[in-house]
Design a protein around this motif. Structure first.
Motif, PDB file in Angstrom:
ATOM      1  N   GLN A   1       0.811  -1.225   0.000  1.00  0.00           N
ATOM      2  CA  GLN A   1       0.000   0.000   0.000  1.00  0.00           C
ATOM      3  C   GLN A   1       0.842   1.271   0.000  1.00  0.00           C
ATOM      4  O   GLN A   1       0.297   2.365  -0.109  1.00  0.00           O
ATOM      5  N   ASN A   2       2.135   1.113   0.121  1.00  0.00           N
ATOM      6  CA  ASN A   2       3.034   2.269   0.069  1.00  0.00           C
ATOM      7  C   ASN A   2       4.240   1.916  -0.799  1.00  0.00           C
ATOM      8  O   ASN A   2       5.241   1.421  -0.320  1.00  0.00           O
ATOM      9  N   GLN A   3       4.098   2.173  -2.096  1.00  0.00           N
ATOM     10  CA  GLN A   3       5.126   1.791  -3.056  1.00  0.00           C
ATOM     11  C   GLN A   3       5.952   2.987  -3.527  1.00  0.00           C
ATOM     12  O   GLN A   3       6.440   3.015  -4.658  1.00  0.00           O
ATOM     13  N   SER A   4       6.127   3.962  -2.665  1.00  0.00           N
ATOM     14  CA  SER A   4       6.857   5.169  -3.076  1.00  0.00           C
ATOM     15  C   SER A   4       8.277   4.845  -3.521  1.00  0.00           C
ATOM     16  O   SER A   4       8.780   5.435  -4.493  1.00  0.00           O
ATOM     17  N   ALA A   5       8.937   3.892  -2.843  1.00  0.00           N
ATOM     18  CA  ALA A   5      10.315   3.535  -3.218  1.00  0.00           C
ATOM     19  C   ALA A   5      10.350   2.898  -4.601  1.00  0.00           C
ATOM     20  O   ALA A   5      11.228   3.203  -5.425  1.00  0.00           O
ATOM     21  N   GLN A   6       9.401   2.026  -4.861  1.00  0.00           N
ATOM     22  CA  GLN A   6       9.372   1.348  -6.165  1.00  0.00           C
ATOM     23  C   GLN A   6       9.090   2.340  -7.293  1.00  0.00           C
ATOM     24  O   GLN A   6       9.706   2.265  -8.363  1.00  0.00           O
ATOM     25  N   TRP A   7       8.182   3.264  -7.055  1.00  0.00           N
ATOM     26  CA  TRP A   7       7.838   4.209  -8.122  1.00  0.00           C
ATOM     27  C   TRP A   7       8.893   5.300  -8.281  1.00  0.00           C
ATOM     28  O   TRP A   7       9.041   5.887  -9.362  1.00  0.00           O
ATOM     29  N   LEU A   8       9.682   5.538  -7.236  1.00  0.00           N
ATOM     30  CA  LEU A   8      10.848   6.404  -7.373  1.00  0.00           C
ATOM     31  C   LEU A   8      11.860   5.748  -8.315  1.00  0.00           C
ATOM     32  O   LEU A   8      12.439   6.393  -9.197  1.00  0.00           O
ATOM     33  N   GLN A   9      12.017   4.408  -8.141  1.00  0.00           N
ATOM     34  CA  GLN A   9      12.920   3.669  -9.030  1.00  0.00           C
ATOM     35  C   GLN A   9      12.403   3.677 -10.468  1.00  0.00           C
ATOM     36  O   GLN A   9      13.172   3.833 -11.416  1.00  0.00           O
ATOM     37  N   ILE A  10      11.079   3.529 -10.631  1.00  0.00           N
ATOM     38  CA  ILE A  10      10.498   3.549 -11.981  1.00  0.00           C
ATOM     39  C   ILE A  10      10.728   4.914 -12.646  1.00  0.00           C
ATOM     40  O   ILE A  10      11.095   4.990 -13.819  1.00  0.00           O
ATOM     41  N   ARG A  11      10.556   5.993 -11.868  1.00  0.00           N
ATOM     42  CA  ARG A  11      10.803   7.326 -12.433  1.00  0.00           C
ATOM     43  C   ARG A  11      12.266   7.482 -12.840  1.00  0.00           C
ATOM     44  O   ARG A  11      12.584   8.080 -13.863  1.00  0.00           O
ATOM     45  N   ARG A  12      13.147   6.900 -12.041  1.00  0.00           N
ATOM     46  CA  ARG A  12      14.576   6.988 -12.314  1.00  0.00           C
ATOM     47  C   ARG A  12      14.956   6.163 -13.542  1.00  0.00           C
ATOM     48  O   ARG A  12      15.775   6.559 -14.360  1.00  0.00           O
ATOM     49  N   GLU A  13      14.341   4.964 -13.667  1.00  0.00           N
ATOM     50  CA  GLU A  13      14.661   4.050 -14.772  1.00  0.00           C
ATOM     51  C   GLU A  13      14.045   4.505 -16.095  1.00  0.00           C
ATOM     52  O   GLU A  13      14.528   4.156 -17.163  1.00  0.00           O
ATOM     53  N   ARG A  14      12.940   5.232 -16.016  1.00  0.00           N
ATOM     54  CA  ARG A  14      12.216   5.717 -17.206  1.00  0.00           C
ATOM     55  C   ARG A  14      11.950   4.570 -18.197  1.00  0.00           C
ATOM     56  O   ARG A  14      12.366   4.621 -19.365  1.00  0.00           O
ATOM     57  N   PRO A  15      11.246   3.519 -17.762  1.00  0.00           N
ATOM     58  CA  PRO A  15      10.979   2.388 -18.656  1.00  0.00           C
ATOM     59  C   PRO A  15       9.972   2.742 -19.742  1.00  0.00           C
ATOM     60  O   PRO A  15       9.151   3.657 -19.571  1.00  0.00           O
ATOM     61  N   ASP A  16      10.041   2.007 -20.839  1.00  0.00           N
ATOM     62  CA  ASP A  16       9.047   2.188 -21.898  1.00  0.00           C
ATOM     63  C   ASP A  16       7.705   1.598 -21.476  1.00  0.00           C
ATOM     64  O   ASP A  16       6.647   2.116 -21.859  1.00  0.00           O
ATOM     65  N   TYR A  17       7.776   0.505 -20.720  1.00  0.00           N
ATOM     66  CA  TYR A  17       6.558  -0.158 -20.244  1.00  0.00           C
ATOM     67  C   TYR A  17       6.751  -0.618 -18.802  1.00  0.00           C
ATOM     68  O   TYR A  17       7.873  -0.929 -18.384  1.00  0.00           O
ATOM     69  N   VAL A  18       5.657  -0.689 -18.086  1.00  0.00           N
ATOM     70  CA  VAL A  18       5.623  -1.358 -16.780  1.00  0.00           C
ATOM     71  C   VAL A  18       4.704  -2.559 -16.922  1.00  0.00           C
ATOM     72  O   VAL A  18       3.538  -2.408 -17.307  1.00  0.00           O
ATOM     73  N   VAL A  19       5.234  -3.750 -16.647  1.00  0.00           N
ATOM     74  CA  VAL A  19       4.420  -4.967 -16.604  1.00  0.00           C
ATOM     75  C   VAL A  19       4.226  -5.304 -15.136  1.00  0.00           C
ATOM     76  O   VAL A  19       5.202  -5.446 -14.385  1.00  0.00           O
ATOM     77  N   MET A  20       2.977  -5.397 -14.716  1.00  0.00           N
ATOM     78  CA  MET A  20       2.676  -5.592 -13.293  1.00  0.00           C
ATOM     79  C   MET A  20       2.155  -6.991 -13.001  1.00  0.00           C
ATOM     80  O   MET A  20       1.174  -7.433 -13.599  1.00  0.00           O
ATOM     81  N   TRP A  21       2.823  -7.659 -12.080  1.00  0.00           N
ATOM     82  CA  TRP A  21       2.392  -8.967 -11.588  1.00  0.00           C
ATOM     83  C   TRP A  21       1.947  -8.768 -10.147  1.00  0.00           C
ATOM     84  O   TRP A  21       2.596  -9.172  -9.206  1.00  0.00           O
ATOM     85  N   GLY A  22       0.811  -8.075 -10.001  1.00  0.00           N
ATOM     86  CA  GLY A  22       0.346  -7.704  -8.674  1.00  0.00           C
ATOM     87  C   GLY A  22      -0.846  -8.517  -8.217  1.00  0.00           C
ATOM     88  O   GLY A  22      -1.466  -9.250  -8.976  1.00  0.00           O
ATOM     89  N   TRP A  23      -1.187  -8.333  -6.957  1.00  0.00           N
ATOM     90  CA  TRP A  23      -2.289  -9.077  -6.358  1.00  0.00           C
ATOM     91  C   TRP A  23      -2.812  -8.310  -5.160  1.00  0.00           C
ATOM     92  O   TRP A  23      -2.050  -7.679  -4.433  1.00  0.00           O
ATOM     93  N   GLY A  24      -4.123  -8.337  -4.997  1.00  0.00           N
ATOM     94  CA  GLY A  24      -4.736  -7.730  -3.830  1.00  0.00           C
ATOM     95  C   GLY A  24      -4.415  -6.253  -3.698  1.00  0.00           C
ATOM     96  O   GLY A  24      -4.470  -5.490  -4.661  1.00  0.00           O
ATOM     97  N   ALA A  25      -4.033  -5.867  -2.494  1.00  0.00           N
ATOM     98  CA  ALA A  25      -3.774  -4.464  -2.188  1.00  0.00           C
ATOM     99  C   ALA A  25      -2.631  -3.886  -3.008  1.00  0.00           C
ATOM    100  O   ALA A  25      -2.552  -2.666  -3.206  1.00  0.00           O
ATOM    101  N   MET A  26      -1.736  -4.734  -3.518  1.00  0.00           N
ATOM    102  CA  MET A  26      -0.620  -4.233  -4.320  1.00  0.00           C
ATOM    103  C   MET A  26      -1.108  -3.553  -5.590  1.00  0.00           C
ATOM    104  O   MET A  26      -0.545  -2.538  -6.024  1.00  0.00           O
ATOM    105  N   ASN A  27      -2.135  -4.106  -6.204  1.00  0.00           N
ATOM    106  CA  ASN A  27      -2.630  -3.548  -7.467  1.00  0.00           C
ATOM    107  C   ASN A  27      -3.144  -2.120  -7.290  1.00  0.00           C
ATOM    108  O   ASN A  27      -2.780  -1.216  -8.045  1.00  0.00           O
TER     109      ASN A  27
END
Length: 429
Positions: A204-230
């Motif tokens: 429920q608090n993915q600020s660290a992961q999305w900071l990494q995504i902003r830093r990596e600047r990927p073309d796509y994000v593929v999500m293998w999430g479940w429950g509250a993670m989604n």
């Protein structure tokens, strides 16, 4: 009247004229209506239960035998799941573990207990190899099928050579499941794969992961999430202004309720899916008549319109079809677990059969065998239009030939690590 119809009619008459009632078909479900994944578990369990309750009310069960669809609550805990398996296995003809972690724990036990695992769209991907995994079924599509179809779809938008794909996944056996195939595909197709795990306490608090995504600047994000993670990931994606049309989830990350949190801001988000909610399908009307109107459903109108409730219907329909096939083959209503295994290996969901079951447009055709415990149904890419999920692709099918060798390799590794491991040598590929 064919042989099976005559048998079913005779069985029904015999039951009606006898004081002794059939014990029923015990098909326990290892449910998770509580815990951090309850938001996704509840609609799935409701859809499953409502379909079985509909068969009991409309048809008197399957082949004249009532279905005992008892739930054992796990809270998605592997430890509780194993306890539920041990508690229910005595008279069960199937086990439905629901968590990949529980599936991996139960998998070696089924060879001894000889009870089929039904894990539709989840579990250990090499379970598609029916010769090696005689008692396990991830029908109608497995996780490697999902990964392949997602990459196929992204390739349809342009070459992936030189592109970067962030793989945002739950740090759990489920989330790690597609990594062996994705790593190989990255090497073959020339894209960079950046795995980004999300711990159970970070859902429920993915600020660290999305900071990494902003830093990596990927073309796509593929999500293998479940429950509250989604919900956490989708909310963060909107907050960080990640282009939603470049975010694709596995089928367990395509839950209407998660997208309704962000509404219009989630427009463009996609999810691969082997099921689709067709609210005009005859089965939906039958469930309303025989279950909802009778006051026997735990669901509600909004939930029943969603992807997950309707996927629950399909899951129970697959199990019911396996039971019917076994009853017909063995000329008995009260089949055992071994007979159900045969039934699950001989499902042929043609378009005609799907229509007969009132499931029009809700699942693609698929066919299982003793060697193929998945069925290769394929699926559709769904997209959130701001209010609901809609189909945005034709029927996609996985390129299973491309990873047959990987399936064989990982199945052999598993068998060797768990030796002695019985293999079905009598099964012809």
């Amino acid at each position: 009247m064919n042989h099976f119809t005559k048998w079913a009619a005779a069985a029904a008459l015999a039951t009606a004229g006898s004081a002794a009632l059939a014990e029923g078909l015990f098909t326990p479900n290892l449910s998770y209506r509580t815990g951090p994944f309850a938001a996704t578990g509840i609609p799935l369990m409701n859809g499953q239960a409502d379909y079985m309750n509909m068969l009991n009310a409309r048809d008197g069960g399957i082949g004249g035998v009532m279905i005992d669809f008892e739930e054992c609550e796990t809270g998605y805990s592997t430890e509780k799941g194993v306890e539920c398996y041990e508690k229910t296995k005595g008279k069960a003809i199937v086990t439905q573990p629901w968590s990949t972690g529980i599936t991996l724990q139960v998998l070696p036990k089924t060879n001894v207990d000889e009870i089929p695992i039904l894990a539709p769209g989840y579990g250990f991907s090499p379970m598609m190899d029916g010769k090696t995994f005689q008692w396990a079924f991830n029908t109608p599509a497995g996780y490697w099928d999902a990964a392949d179809m997602i990459v196929q779809y992204l390739e349809g938008q342009g070459s992936l050579d030189g592109k970067k794909i962030a793989f945002l996944h739950l740090d759990h056996p489920y989330g790690k499941e597609p990594l062996p195939l994705l790593e190989r595909m990255a090497e073959e197709k020339g894209f960079e794969l950046v795995p980004i795990p999300v711990g159970l306490k970070e859902m429920q608090n993915q600020s660290a992961q999305w900071l990494q995504i902003r830093r990596e600047r990927p073309d796509y994000v593929v999500m293998w999430g479940w429950g509250a993670m989604n919900a956490g990931a989708i909310t963060e994606a909107v907050k960080t202004k990640f282009p939603m049309e470049n975010m694709v989830g596995v089928w367990w990350a395509g839950h209407d309720a998660d997208l309704k949190i962000v509404g219009e801001d989630g427009k463009g988000y996609k999810s691969i899916s082997w099921s689709f909610p067709n609210l005009d399908a005859p089965v939906v009307a039958d469930i309303k008549t025989h279950v909802v109107d009778a006051g026997n459903s735990k669901s509600n109108e909004e939930e029943m319109a969603g992807v997950f409730y309707n996927r629950g219907i399909i899951i129970s329909a697959i199990l019911a079809e396996g039971i019917r096939m076994a009853q017909q083959e063995f000329d008995t209503g009260e089949i055992d677990a071994s007979q159900l295994r045969w039934g699950l290996e001989n499902i042929d969901m043609t378009e005609a059969r799907i229509s007969e079951l009132g499931l029009d447009g809700m699942v693609p055709p698929f066919k299982t065998s003793c060697a193929d415990h998945t069925g290769k149904s394929g699926g559709w890419m769904l997209e959130w239009d701001g209010e609901k999920f809609v189909k945005v692709s034709d029927h996609l099918t996985p390129n299973t030939e491309a990873y047959e060798a990987l399936v064989a390799e990982k199945a052999a590794e598993y068998a060797e690590a768990n030796a002695p491991w019985p293999v079905n040598d009598a099964c012809e590929m």
